[in-house]
Design an enzyme around this catalytic site. Structure first.
Site, PDB file in Angstrom:
ATOM      1  N   HIS A 131      44.015  38.806  39.492  1.00  0.00           N
ATOM      2  CA  HIS A 131      42.766  39.581  39.589  1.00  0.00           C
ATOM      3  C   HIS A 131      42.976  40.951  38.939  1.00  0.00           C
ATOM      4  O   HIS A 131      44.035  41.550  39.095  1.00  0.00           O
ATOM      5  CB  HIS A 131      42.414  39.746  41.075  1.00  0.00           C
TER       6      HIS A 131
ATOM      7  N   CYS B 266      37.252  38.864  36.726  1.00  0.00           N
ATOM      8  CA  CYS B 266      36.267  39.501  37.599  1.00  0.00           C
ATOM      9  C   CYS B 266      35.413  40.421  36.743  1.00  0.00           C
ATOM     10  O   CYS B 266      35.866  41.484  36.305  1.00  0.00           O
ATOM     11  CB  CYS B 266      36.970  40.276  38.714  1.00  0.00           C
TER      12      CYS B 266
ATOM     13  N   HIS C 212      35.011  35.712  39.143  1.00  0.00           N
ATOM     14  CA  HIS C 212      34.190  36.504  40.062  1.00  0.00           C
ATOM     15  C   HIS C 212      33.026  37.013  39.235  1.00  0.00           C
ATOM     16  O   HIS C 212      33.231  37.814  38.320  1.00  0.00           O
ATOM     17  CB  HIS C 212      34.966  37.723  40.577  1.00  0.00           C
TER      18      HIS C 212
ATOM     19  N   ASP D 211      30.265  37.267  43.336  1.00  0.00           N
ATOM     20  CA  ASP D 211      31.123  38.261  43.962  1.00  0.00           C
ATOM     21  C   ASP D 211      30.266  39.394  44.505  1.00  0.00           C
ATOM     22  O   ASP D 211      29.372  39.883  43.825  1.00  0.00           O
ATOM     23  CB  ASP D 211      32.120  38.781  42.932  1.00  0.00           C
ATOM     24  N   HIS D 212      30.572  39.781  45.694  1.00  0.00           N
ATOM     25  CA  HIS D 212      29.857  40.861  46.386  1.00  0.00           C
ATOM     26  C   HIS D 212      28.342  40.608  46.344  1.00  0.00           C
ATOM     27  O   HIS D 212      27.869  39.635  45.778  1.00  0.00           O
ATOM     28  CB  HIS D 212      30.170  42.240  45.791  1.00  0.00           C
TER      29      HIS D 212
ATOM     30  N   TYR E  41      30.193  41.830  51.342  1.00  0.00           N
ATOM     31  CA  TYR E  41      30.085  40.379  51.499  1.00  0.00           C
ATOM     32  C   TYR E  41      28.939  39.954  52.421  1.00  0.00           C
ATOM     33  O   TYR E  41      29.140  39.218  53.388  1.00  0.00           O
ATOM     34  CB  TYR E  41      31.425  39.804  51.991  1.00  0.00           C
TER      35      TYR E  41
HETATM   36  C1  DNO Z   1      37.159  42.484  46.400  1.00  0.00           C
HETATM   37  C2  DNO Z   1      38.078  41.503  45.896  1.00  0.00           C
HETATM   38  C3  DNO Z   1      39.531  41.918  45.908  1.00  0.00           C
HETATM   39  C4  DNO Z   1      40.349  40.717  45.526  1.00  0.00           C
HETATM   40  C5  DNO Z   1      41.804  40.953  45.368  1.00  0.00           C
HETATM   41  C6  DNO Z   1      42.421  39.763  44.692  1.00  0.00           C
HETATM   42  O1  DNO Z   1      36.077  42.185  46.747  1.00  0.00           O
HETATM   43  O2  DNO Z   1      37.672  41.069  44.655  1.00  0.00           O
HETATM   44  O3  DNO Z   1      39.923  42.311  47.177  1.00  0.00           O
HETATM   45  O4  DNO Z   1      40.214  39.750  46.504  1.00  0.00           O
HETATM   46  O5  DNO Z   1      42.055  42.098  44.643  1.00  0.00           O
HETATM   47  O6  DNO Z   1      43.790  39.745  44.887  1.00  0.00           O
END
Ligand code: DNO
Length: 404
Positions: A239, A277, A304, A360-361, A377
């Site tokens: 990530h 991401c 992501h 994501d989010h 989340y």
């Molecule tokens: C946040 C996430 C991060 C992710 C880590 C992966 O929302 O994208 O906490 O889980 O950095 O290791």
């Protein structure tokens, strides 16, 4: 594109039943209660699988744990000190146990000390939704006046130093505490919950560690775990740094395409891969997300999908989390490139031709504003993101649309 969703375990305010109603296909989870560096045993993994497999009334959910996010890498491994060899051996054992349980995609990160970082977890937008935000002035105020890091002044321009001092003056005790909590006490999924003292201690330990040494330590770690992962059929996905620039004087080594290229080339195995991401990388104006997916797509094992609005043109600047199709990353173009990569994999007969992604989010909207799920989340905000992304995917894959 496989539609997955992050679930933090039984304590998550968004339930397995909720995921089913959202039309999710697979689950992303982690054993957040395990201390970093310990072995994830088969029994613990099986327990989480059972939790995911059942709805509240005991009936079968039809969902399975498909992606690990994250199997955390210890600070000892990042610094190559203390128990790092034992932690690598334990990491290998965890990978064996996960593979035996049928879980074959593993996300991790290599950010020193802090995982993802925001200064505000409920920034109010004009329409009434709230979202997460990184404000560089707030961050500098934290660094200079709350953490009081010794060499911090050297990292900011005169203008920023002045704005940060002014900002700090406007904060009462509660505002200071809130800011410190947001920055260091660990956002959801962060491996550690730190105090200000812990951060100071870590910073002292990292003081001598250059960007090059940190990268070499990542490569050394990957040289130990990737051949095994490859043998087990497990794909690792690193990530990116979030935000993708140095913080607190610490080196950052996974913030740009150049960074990823170096690490992918150093351990040239398919299992050494990427969690792309778009939200993290998109906070930098020089990261071209569709282009990165096009050029590095072969190694992207997990996505992501999220968007940010950048508030400045600087490499290091403030931003807030936008709607999934809003913000500065061209999400439609990115999804198009993902679909192209999947078509290429199918033609090559690869079994991983459906790349798992998660919305994501999400912004807090409607009932999210009262549910108080994990910051970033929410149920409805993420569902909205997923629904919008699904719309893009469906439209771009429609037989009436020409995929190139
Ligand atoms: C946040 C996430 C991060 C992710 C880590 C992966 O929302 O994208 O906490 O889980 O950095 O290791």
């Amino acid at each position: 594109m496989r539609q997955t969703w992050r679930w933090f375990g039984p304590k998550d305010q968004v339930s397995v039943d909720d995921m089913r109603q959202a039309g999710v296909e697979g689950v992303v989870s982690a054993l957040h209660h395990m201390p970093t560096g310990d072995i994830w045993t088969s029994a613990e993994i099986a327990q989480r699988q059972t939790e995911i497999a059942r709805q509240a009334d005991g009936t079968v959910s039809g969902l399975a744990w498909e992606v690990v996010e994250s199997l955390p890498v210890s600070e000892d491994i990042k610094k190559q000190q203390g128990e790092w060899r034992l932690h690598i051996a334990n990491y290998q054992e965890s990978l064996r146990n996960l593979a035996a349980a049928g879980i074959k995609v593993v996300c991790y990160n290599f950010m020193p000390v802090l995982d993802w970082t925001r200064t505000d977890i409920a920034f109010r937008l004009s329409g009434g939704a709230t979202c997460m935000r990184f404000d560089l002035v707030d961050f500098a105020a934290f660094d200079l006046h709350i953490l009081k890091r010794a060499s911090a002044t050297a990292d900011y321009s005169q203008e920023l130093l002045e704005s940060a001092a002014k900002r700090f003056e406007t904060m009462d005790g509660d505002a200071q505490k809130n800011l410190a909590r947001n920055v260091v006490y660990g956002l959801p999924g962060a491996a550690e919950t730190l105090s200000l003292e812990d951060v100071r201690h870590h910073l002292a330990e990292y003081a001598m560690l250059s960007e090059e040494t940190l990268r070499n330590n990542l490569i050394a770690f990957l040289e130990q775990v990737t051949p095994l992962a490859q043998e087990l059929g497990v794909k690792l996905g690193c990530h990116p740094d979030d935000p993708p620039f140095p913080l607190l004087g610490l080196p950052r080594i996974m913030s740009t395409e150049t960074h990823y290229r170096a690490v992918m080339a150093a351990v040239d195995l398919l299992s050494n891969g990427i969690t792309l991401c778009s939200g993290s990388l998109g906070a930098r104006p020089d990261n071209d997300l569709p282009g990165m997916m096009q050029r590095l797509g072969d190694r992207v094992h997990f996505l992501h999908l999220r968007n940010v609005t950048r508030e400045s043109r600087d490499i290091r600047g403030s931003f807030y989390e936008a709607e999934h199709l809003g913000g500065d990353t061209d999400m439609v173009a990115l999804v198009q490139v993902v679909l192209n990569e999947e078509a290429r994999r199918r033609a090559a007969g690869r079994i991983d031709s459906s790349i798992p992604f998660r919305p994501d989010h999400g912004q807090d909207i409607l009932d999210d504003l009262h549910r108080k799920a994990q910051p970033g989340y929410p149920a409805i905000g993420r569902l909205k993101g997923l629904a919008e992304l699904r719309g893009v995917m469906t439209a771009l894959s429609h037989s009436g649309v020409n995929l190139t």
